[in-house]
Design a protein around this motif. Structure first.
Motif, PDB file in Angstrom:
ATOM      1  N   SER A  50       5.047   1.169  14.547  1.00 18.52           N
ATOM      2  CA  SER A  50       5.185   1.981  15.477  1.00 18.52           C
ATOM      3  C   SER A  50       5.150   3.487  14.923  1.00 18.52           C
ATOM      4  O   SER A  50       5.320   3.694  13.711  1.00 18.52           O
ATOM      5  N   PHE A  51       4.727   4.627  15.788  1.00 18.29           N
ATOM      6  CA  PHE A  51       4.569   5.758  15.140  1.00 18.29           C
ATOM      7  C   PHE A  51       4.946   6.753  16.393  1.00 18.29           C
ATOM      8  O   PHE A  51       4.847   6.461  17.396  1.00 18.29           O
ATOM      9  N   ALA A  52       5.074   8.036  15.833  1.00  9.17           N
ATOM     10  CA  ALA A  52       5.153   9.357  16.734  1.00  9.17           C
ATOM     11  C   ALA A  52       4.233  10.377  16.109  1.00  9.17           C
ATOM     12  O   ALA A  52       4.542  10.736  14.800  1.00  9.17           O
ATOM     13  N   PHE A  53       3.370  11.007  16.922  1.00 12.07           N
ATOM     14  CA  PHE A  53       2.165  11.731  16.279  1.00 12.07           C
ATOM     15  C   PHE A  53       2.406  13.087  17.106  1.00 12.07           C
ATOM     16  O   PHE A  53       2.183  12.977  18.405  1.00 12.07           O
ATOM     17  N   ALA A  54       2.679  14.383  16.563  1.00  6.83           N
ATOM     18  CA  ALA A  54       2.663  15.424  17.306  1.00  6.83           C
ATOM     19  C   ALA A  54       1.571  16.314  16.857  1.00  6.83           C
ATOM     20  O   ALA A  54       1.100  16.318  15.926  1.00  6.83           O
ATOM     21  N   LEU A  55       1.053  16.830  18.004  1.00  6.96           N
ATOM     22  CA  LEU A  55      -0.446  17.976  17.820  1.00  6.96           C
ATOM     23  C   LEU A  55       0.340  18.970  18.600  1.00  6.96           C
ATOM     24  O   LEU A  55       0.319  19.137  19.704  1.00  6.96           O
ATOM     25  N   LEU A  56       0.503  20.042  18.027  1.00  3.51           N
ATOM     26  CA  LEU A  56       0.975  21.395  18.452  1.00  3.51           C
ATOM     27  C   LEU A  56      -0.038  22.613  17.988  1.00  3.51           C
ATOM     28  O   LEU A  56      -0.489  22.635  17.021  1.00  3.51           O
ATOM     29  N   ASN A  57       0.175  23.756  18.757  1.00  2.00           N
ATOM     30  CA  ASN A  57      -0.580  24.843  18.369  1.00  2.00           C
ATOM     31  C   ASN A  57       0.585  25.632  17.888  1.00  2.00           C
ATOM     32  O   ASN A  57       1.767  25.572  17.642  1.00  2.00           O
ATOM     33  N   GLN A  58       0.185  26.988  17.552  1.00  2.00           N
ATOM     34  CA  GLN A  58       1.132  28.180  17.050  1.00  2.00           C
ATOM     35  C   GLN A  58       2.206  28.509  17.990  1.00  2.00           C
ATOM     36  O   GLN A  58       3.214  28.790  17.382  1.00  2.00           O
ATOM     37  N   GLU A  59       2.140  28.326  19.319  1.00  2.00           N
ATOM     38  CA  GLU A  59       3.348  28.518  20.107  1.00  2.00           C
ATOM     39  C   GLU A  59       4.221  27.269  20.360  1.00  2.00           C
ATOM     40  O   GLU A  59       5.313  27.228  21.001  1.00  2.00           O
ATOM     41  N   GLY A  60       3.733  26.173  19.553  1.00  2.00           N
ATOM     42  CA  GLY A  60       4.557  24.816  19.862  1.00  2.00           C
ATOM     43  C   GLY A  60       4.234  24.242  20.721  1.00  2.00           C
ATOM     44  O   GLY A  60       5.164  23.401  21.364  1.00  2.00           O
ATOM     45  N   SER A  61       3.063  24.372  21.492  1.00  2.00           N
ATOM     46  CA  SER A  61       2.649  23.903  22.695  1.00  2.00           C
ATOM     47  C   SER A  61       1.691  22.617  22.324  1.00  2.00           C
ATOM     48  O   SER A  61       0.869  22.823  21.427  1.00  2.00           O
ATOM     49  N   GLY A  62       1.674  21.531  23.063  1.00  2.00           N
ATOM     50  CA  GLY A  62       0.684  20.427  22.898  1.00  2.00           C
ATOM     51  C   GLY A  62       1.100  19.255  23.234  1.00  2.00           C
ATOM     52  O   GLY A  62       1.591  19.050  24.378  1.00  2.00           O
TER      53      GLY A  62
END
Length: 167
Positions: A110-122
């Protein structure tokens, strides 16, 4: 005649004083003329370099070049501002956290994968793997927060991604 004799010395004194003043003025004029000649020689030397080129056209050329460079710098600043805006909106922070969702599964599948930009949105993607099935979830993130409930692993992966260096 005595009055005429007493007047003559006064006239001679006046003529002598005027003569001395004229000599002083002539000396001053000669000194100023010599100084002007030296200044003129220095100016001509300044105007013509060793190559014989005149200074004014060279300075005019450099002024024109400087104006062109200032215009190019303004164009580059505009383009750079656009690029920086796109860069802040682009995904530049990715963080992956693998974990074991169930005790009866042998690996950290299992995994959690975060893809964010400079403002922390994604977006944060989560996959839960069990023996019978695998499920994938996607949750939008805005400024490090989501309107959906987040698991502990998702919160951790978002926190780690938010720690990345900002531009």
């Amino acid at each position: 005649m005595t009055s005429l004799g007493s007047i003559m010395p006064i006239i001679w004194w006046g003529i002598s004083a005027l003569s001395i003043l004229i000599l002083i003025f002539i000396l001053i004029i000669i000194l100023l003329f010599r100084r002007m000649k030296r200044f003129e020689a220095s100016y001509v030397t300044l105007q013509t370099f060793m190559s014989g080129n005149e200074l004014e056209p060279i300075l005019q050329k450099y002024i024109e070049t400087l104006g062109e460079q200032n215009q190019e710098i303004k164009t580059c600043e505009i383009r750079l501002a656009q690029i920086e805006a796109k860069l802040r909106a682009a995904v530049d922070r990715a963080e992956l956290l693998r974990f074991r969702a169930f005790d009866n599964v042998g690996s950290d599948l299992s995994f959690a994968f975060a893809l964010l930009n400079q403002e922390g949105s994604g977006v944060v993607l989560s996959a839960i793997h069990s023996r019978e099935e695998s499920r994938v979830y996607a949750k939008p993130i805005a400024k490090g927060q989501s309107s959906y409930s987040l698991t502990d692993e998702e919160v951790e992966v978002i926190r780690k991604a938010m720690l990345g260096e900002k531009i």
